[in-house]
Scaffold this active site. Structure first.
Site, short mmCIF file in Angstrom:
data_model
loop_
_atom_site.label_atom_id
_atom_site.label_comp_id
_atom_site.label_asym_id
_atom_site.label_seq_id
_atom_site.Cartn_x
_atom_site.Cartn_y
_atom_site.Cartn_z
N GLU A 129 0.71 -1.36 0.20
CA GLU A 129 -0.35 -0.39 0.17
C GLU A 129 1.20 1.37 0.04
OE1 GLU A 129 0.23 -2.72 1.93
OE2 GLU A 129 -1.77 -2.45 2.98
N CYS B 29 -0.05 1.41 6.78
CA CYS B 29 -0.91 1.49 5.67
C CYS B 29 -2.48 2.31 6.49
CB CYS B 29 -1.25 0.26 4.86
SG CYS B 29 0.57 -0.50 4.97
ZN ZN Z 1 1.03 -2.22 5.95
#
Ligand code: ZN
Length: 140
Positions: free
Chosen positions: A48, A79
């Site tokens: 990500e 993330c």
């Molecule tokens: Zn992550």
């Protein structure tokens, strides 16, 4: 999500935990990433994070409110934090991550305007993860 799964397969083939992500604007993929924590020796090199950076570079913008981030596995808290700061319009993930997924801590880590879909192509994403860890266990 198919494209995110392709990224996950790239991670798998590189011996990385097989997670992939893409960022889509309209009908165009503007950022891609797959987990590279081993090859880059960087714990922040999650799929990500790399896909967001790549999308931000493509657009020349730090926020992505018109974009959709597809990721094969539920994001971790790091993330989810980056997704919040990027103000991603919509987050879509495949399989849940019951150990380190951000929802085990709080769903409110995301920006309040970010909409979420989960369970998209979850079986494929989960199977790739299962295969990876099973092979690790038998020492292949
Ligand atoms: Zn992550």
């Amino acid at each position: 999500m198919r494209a995110a799964l392709e990224e996950a397969v790239r991670a798998y083939e590189a011996g990385e935990v097989p997670i992939g992500a893409v960022v889509v604007a309209g009908d165009r993929i503007i950022g891609r990433g797959y987990n590279q924590t081993e090859s880059l020796r960087d714990v922040t090199a999650h799929a990500e994070m790399l896909a967001l950076t790549s999308a931000q570079n493509t657009l020349g913008a730090k926020v992505l409110p018109e974009c959709v981030l597809y990721v094969t596995v539920e994001p971790c808290v790091m993330c989810a934090g980056a997704i919040r700061w990027s103000r991603v319009g919509r987050l879509v993930w495949g399989c849940d991550e019951p150990k380190v997924g951000f929802t085990t801590i709080s769903s409110e880590i995301l920006h309040p305007k970010t909409t979420v879909s989960r369970g998209i192509l979850a079986d494929e994403a989960r199977e790739l993860m299962r295969r990876f860890f099973e092979e690790r266990r038998v020492g292949k």
